[in-house]
Write a protein that holds these residues in place. Structure first.
Motif, PDB file in Angstrom:
ATOM      1  N   ALA A 121       8.050   7.062   9.873  1.00 22.43           N
ATOM      2  CA  ALA A 121       7.383   8.363   9.862  1.00 22.43           C
ATOM      3  C   ALA A 121       6.885   8.713   8.468  1.00 22.43           C
ATOM      4  N   ALA A 122       7.697   8.439   7.451  1.00 22.95           N
ATOM      5  CA  ALA A 122       7.292   8.735   6.083  1.00 22.95           C
ATOM      6  C   ALA A 122       6.070   7.919   5.688  1.00 22.95           C
ATOM      7  N   GLY A 123       6.073   6.636   6.012  1.00 21.99           N
ATOM      8  CA  GLY A 123       4.932   5.792   5.672  1.00 21.99           C
ATOM      9  C   GLY A 123       3.663   6.221   6.373  1.00 21.99           C
ATOM     10  N   LEU A 124       3.777   6.647   7.621  1.00 21.48           N
ATOM     11  CA  LEU A 124       2.593   7.042   8.382  1.00 21.48           C
ATOM     12  C   LEU A 124       1.951   8.312   7.842  1.00 21.48           C
ATOM     13  N   LEU A 125       2.711   9.118   7.121  1.00 17.35           N
ATOM     14  CA  LEU A 125       2.126  10.334   6.544  1.00 17.35           C
ATOM     15  C   LEU A 125       1.084  10.008   5.473  1.00 17.35           C
ATOM     16  N   THR A 179       0.865  -1.180   0.000  1.00 19.04           N
ATOM     17  CA  THR A 179       0.000   0.000   0.000  1.00 19.04           C
ATOM     18  C   THR A 179       0.904   1.234   0.000  1.00 19.04           C
ATOM     19  N   PRO A 180       0.339   2.430  -0.205  1.00 18.44           N
ATOM     20  CA  PRO A 180       1.191   3.625  -0.141  1.00 18.44           C
ATOM     21  C   PRO A 180       2.007   3.713   1.140  1.00 18.44           C
ATOM     22  N   THR A 181       1.443   3.300   2.269  1.00 19.14           N
ATOM     23  CA  THR A 181       2.204   3.399   3.515  1.00 19.14           C
ATOM     24  C   THR A 181       3.463   2.541   3.479  1.00 19.14           C
ATOM     25  N   SER A 182       3.344   1.300   3.018  1.00 18.54           N
ATOM     26  CA  SER A 182       4.507   0.410   3.011  1.00 18.54           C
ATOM     27  C   SER A 182       5.491   0.778   1.913  1.00 18.54           C
ATOM     28  N   LEU A 183       4.985   1.182   0.744  1.00 27.63           N
ATOM     29  CA  LEU A 183       5.882   1.589  -0.345  1.00 27.63           C
ATOM     30  C   LEU A 183       6.698   2.814   0.041  1.00 27.63           C
ATOM     31  N   ILE A 184       6.017   3.817   0.584  1.00 33.35           N
ATOM     32  CA  ILE A 184       6.701   5.052   0.968  1.00 33.35           C
ATOM     33  C   ILE A 184       7.716   4.768   2.073  1.00 33.35           C
ATOM     34  N   ALA A 185       7.337   3.942   3.025  1.00 34.65           N
ATOM     35  CA  ALA A 185       8.259   3.622   4.119  1.00 34.65           C
ATOM     36  C   ALA A 185       9.528   2.973   3.599  1.00 34.65           C
TER      37      ALA A 185
END
Length: 249
Positions: A86-90, A64-70
């Motif tokens: 922190a990046a994923g949680l945004l 998902t965007p959270t895991s990809l971004i993290a």
């Protein structure tokens, strides 16, 4: 101005009037103390189990965007786990993982309506007129039904919650299906909204509960990222499938 959350001195730490060392560590779990900090009291065993079920439900959902971004952020700052998490949680927000607060606001508004069926129809019509999705309904992958809400509702029933908000959510679901002429599943965040209302969790902090939950899943992704370096493969695939072209003249 004072804070009632936590404080410390040279020999002790206190959380919401309780001694961390003597009263909480080893005697109450993470979920119970989370409830204590947000709601001001320790939960009943049933309330703790309901909150724990909600935390487990949203912990992870794969790519998902959270895991990809993290993972991408961690690849840019290796060894800095807090950066990736922190990046994923945004990315927890109105589209992914964070829609329980919108659904909870609706349910909190409708719970005292004398004619709940009419209120449900009005909510559906208002969202259709504005072409806005109804928070807590629909899912891009889980069709026709999200498998998580039925289990969450069973946990709530086993824990003896009153069930008024859950009943309202189900009634809203019937109105959604009738209004749209097709079935839209109650999704996990919709069910979580109802369960958190049942145990007295403030609507204003519900997205924060999602953040607490998803941070655990992201920790797992970063451990795997250290081993597989999947972010570099994600970068390579993106570069191959979304090539640069000069803009049209």
């Amino acid at each position: 101005m004072k804070t009632h959350i936590a404080g410390s001195d040279a020999t002790s730490i206190r959380l919401r009037g309780r001694d961390l060392v003597e009263e909480l560590i080893g005697k109450h779990g993470f979920t119970e103390v989370l409830y204590l900090l947000t709601c001001g009291r320790l939960p009943t065993p049933g309330e703790a189990r309901v909150l724990d079920a909600c935390l487990v439900t949203l912990m992870d959902h794969g790519w998902t965007p959270t895991s990809l971004i993290a993972r991408l952020a961690y690849d840019s700052a290796p060894g800095q786990a807090q950066v990736g998490i922190a990046a994923g949680l945004l990315a927890v927000g109105d589209v992914f993982a964070g829609t329980m607060d919108g659904c909870a606001r609706l349910l909190a508004e409708g719970i005292d309506k004398s004619d709940k069926v009419a209120w449900c129809r009005e909510v559906v019509q208002a969202h259709r007129t504005l072409r806005k999705p109804i928070p807590g309904f629909g899912h891009p992958f889980h069709k026709p039904d999200d498998p998580r809400p039925p289990r969450l509702f069973r946990v709530a029933a086993e824990c003896g919650v009153q069930g008024h908000h859950i009943a309202l959510l189900r009634a809203l679901g019937e109105a959604v299906d009738a209004g749209y002429g097709r079935h839209l599943t109650i999704n996990a965040t919709g069910a979580i909204a109802a369960l958190l209302l049942e145990i007295g969790m403030p609507v204003s902090i519900m997205r924060g509960i999602a953040v607490v939950s998803r941070s655990g899943g992201l920790a797992g992704h970063l451990v795997e990222e250290q081993q597989t370096h999947a972010a570099r493969e994600i970068w390579r695939i993106t570069d191959e499938h979304i090539p640069y072209e000069d803009p049209p003249a």
